[in-house]
Scaffold this active site. Structure first.
Site, PDB file in Angstrom:
ATOM      1  N   ASP A  51       0.829  -1.211   0.000  1.00 57.57           N
ATOM      2  CA  ASP A  51       0.000   0.000   0.000  1.00 57.57           C
ATOM      3  C   ASP A  51       0.864   1.261   0.000  1.00 57.57           C
ATOM      4  OD1 ASP A  51      -2.327   1.423  -0.023  1.00 57.57           O
ATOM      5  OD2 ASP A  51      -2.756   1.192   2.113  1.00 57.57           O
TER       6      ASP A  51
ATOM      7  N   HIS B 272       2.436   3.271  -9.022  1.00 54.19           N
ATOM      8  CA  HIS B 272       2.091   1.862  -9.294  1.00 54.19           C
ATOM      9  C   HIS B 272       3.184   1.178 -10.102  1.00 54.19           C
ATOM     10  CE1 HIS B 272      -1.692   2.507  -7.486  1.00 54.19           C
ATOM     11  NE2 HIS B 272      -2.222   3.214  -8.454  1.00 54.19           N
TER      12      HIS B 272
ATOM     13  N   LEU C 271      10.589 -20.213  -4.954  1.00 57.01           N
ATOM     14  CA  LEU C 271       9.563 -19.434  -4.260  1.00 57.01           C
ATOM     15  C   LEU C 271       8.217 -19.527  -4.995  1.00 57.01           C
ATOM     16  CD1 LEU C 271       9.355 -16.923  -2.061  1.00 57.01           C
ATOM     17  CD2 LEU C 271       9.212 -15.575  -4.153  1.00 57.01           C
TER      18      LEU C 271
HETATM   19  C1  IPE Z   1      -5.604  -2.545  -0.304  1.00 55.64           C
HETATM   20  O1  IPE Z   1      -5.213  -1.223  -0.395  1.00 55.64           O
HETATM   21  C2  IPE Z   1      -5.544  -3.192  -1.643  1.00 55.64           C
HETATM   22  C3  IPE Z   1      -4.243  -3.305  -2.236  1.00 55.64           C
HETATM   23  C4  IPE Z   1      -3.106  -2.990  -1.685  1.00 55.64           C
HETATM   24  C5  IPE Z   1      -4.219  -3.841  -3.573  1.00 55.64           C
HETATM   25  P1  IPE Z   1      -6.278  -0.054  -0.570  1.00 55.64           P
HETATM   26  O2  IPE Z   1      -5.497   1.202  -0.618  1.00 55.64           O
HETATM   27  O3  IPE Z   1      -7.187  -0.328  -1.701  1.00 55.64           O
HETATM   28  O4  IPE Z   1      -7.114  -0.172   0.790  1.00 55.64           O
HETATM   29  P2  IPE Z   1      -7.841   0.933   1.643  1.00 55.64           P
HETATM   30  O5  IPE Z   1      -8.719   1.689   0.697  1.00 55.64           O
HETATM   31  O6  IPE Z   1      -6.775   1.804   2.215  1.00 55.64           O
HETATM   32  O7  IPE Z   1      -8.578   0.190   2.692  1.00 55.64           O
HETATM   33  C1  IPE Z   2      -1.612   0.326  -3.368  1.00 56.16           C
HETATM   34  O1  IPE Z   2      -1.353   1.697  -3.410  1.00 56.16           O
HETATM   35  C2  IPE Z   2      -1.829  -0.267  -4.751  1.00 56.16           C
HETATM   36  C3  IPE Z   2      -3.229  -0.539  -5.085  1.00 56.16           C
HETATM   37  C4  IPE Z   2      -4.234  -0.499  -4.265  1.00 56.16           C
HETATM   38  C5  IPE Z   2      -3.500  -0.941  -6.452  1.00 56.16           C
HETATM   39  P1  IPE Z   2      -2.522   2.746  -3.395  1.00 56.16           P
HETATM   40  O2  IPE Z   2      -2.923   3.045  -4.799  1.00 56.16           O
HETATM   41  O3  IPE Z   2      -3.628   2.308  -2.521  1.00 56.16           O
HETATM   42  O4  IPE Z   2      -1.796   4.019  -2.778  1.00 56.16           O
HETATM   43  P2  IPE Z   2      -2.387   4.992  -1.690  1.00 56.16           P
HETATM   44  O5  IPE Z   2      -2.822   4.159  -0.539  1.00 56.16           O
HETATM   45  O6  IPE Z   2      -3.534   5.696  -2.330  1.00 56.16           O
HETATM   46  O7  IPE Z   2      -1.262   5.888  -1.349  1.00 56.16           O
HETATM   47 MG    MG Z   3      -4.018   2.519  -0.537  1.00 50.35          MG
END
Ligand code: IPE
Ligand code: IPE
Ligand code: MG
Length: 242
Positions: free
Chosen positions: A22, A39, A133
């Site tokens: 995240d 990303h 892995l």
């Molecule tokens: C969880 O992260 C999903 C992934 C890392 C793919 P999100 O950013 O979508 O989750 P919330 O919105 O903070 O709960």
């Molecule tokens: C995690 O990073 C990746 C996905 C959920 C695809 P985020 O896109 O949620 O990044 P933040 O949390 O908004 O910074």
């Molecule tokens: Mg996020």
């Protein structure tokens, strides 16, 4: 669980590490870049982390790459994520073979474009025999969705008389999950300072140790991985005992 010497000290290495990757968006924003840049950086970090984890003796990594809820993001972000995914799936075949890595994709196969589905099947088939892995990628994944799908498949087997009500127990139920055959995670890592599961592996994480770091996923590195492993070694896993 294998043990490894790190900086002269012996540590238990978690067999299976689950990661909620995240913070890509915030990482990019802090650099005045578009979220999609985060990303793309994040997907490169994943490759590195897999190699480092493999070197340390980790056997399974499960990463949260795209949740069932992430479809609700703006269309341009979803499109960019799917584009990145297409590239990742294609590039992975060669890299997986080089590192002897087996790749499995968990999550719903609904709503995915036909070419993505095809790439998933190809990647899984071509790496199924590899013995290094195992990387599980949670894609279009939501734990509640997984549990409901499992329940439905189980009901179909009951209807078809392949399963009886008496046979349903925890071990049998697990066979209907996407993660079937894969041991439960020993350690969960979530980056970016959030302390929640966001619908990830609700069943499988029942006795997993949780490690949270403030670092955004694109800044995650070997040092951070080792910190998480050291933290894991401080925990006393009791599994309900004393
Ligand atoms: C969880 O992260 C999903 C992934 C890392 C793919 P999100 O950013 O979508 O989750 P919330 O919105 O903070 O709960
Ligand atoms: C995690 O990073 C990746 C996905 C959920 C695809 P985020 O896109 O949620 O990044 P933040 O949390 O908004 O910074
Ligand atoms: Mg996020």
């Amino acid at each position: 669980m294998v043990t490894r010497k790190i900086e002269g000290k012996e540590y238990m290495i978690p067999t299976h590490i689950a990661i909620i990757m995240d913070g890509n968006g915030r990482w990019a924003k802090a650099k005045n870049k578009p979220r999609t840049y985060g990303h793309s950086q994040g997907s490169q970090i994943l490759e590195k982390v897999c190699e480092e984890a493999d070197d340390l003796g980790v056997k399974y990594i499960t990463v949260y790459a795209f949740s069932t809820e992430n479809w609700g993001r703006p269309k341009d972000e979803v499109d960019a994520l799917m584009k990145l995914l297409r590239k990742f799936l294609k590039d992975s075949i060669k890299k997986a073979k080089k590192n002897s890595m087996r790749v499995r994709i968990i999550g719903s196969r609904n709503n995915l474009d036909a070419d993505i589905l095809e790439s998933i099947i190809k990647l899984e088939n071509e790496t199924a025999h590899l013995t290094g892995l195992t990387l599980q990628i949670a894609l279009n994944y939501g734990s509640r969705n997984e549990l409901v799908r499992a329940m439905k498949s189980m009901m179909i087997d009951i209807k078809d008389e392949k399963l009886t009500l008496e046979q349903i127990d925890e071990a049998n139920f697990e066979k209907y999950l996407d993660t079937q055959g894969i041991p439960e995670p020993d350690l969960l890592i979530r980056t970016s300072g959030e302390h929640r599961l966001s619908n990830f592996l609700l069943w499988q994480l029942a006795y997993t140790e949780f490690y949270f770091t403030e670092k955004y996923w694109p800044d995650f590195d070997k040092d951070e991985l080792i910190k998480a492993i050291k933290y894991f070694n401080q925990r006393e896993r009791r599994f309900g005992g004393v």
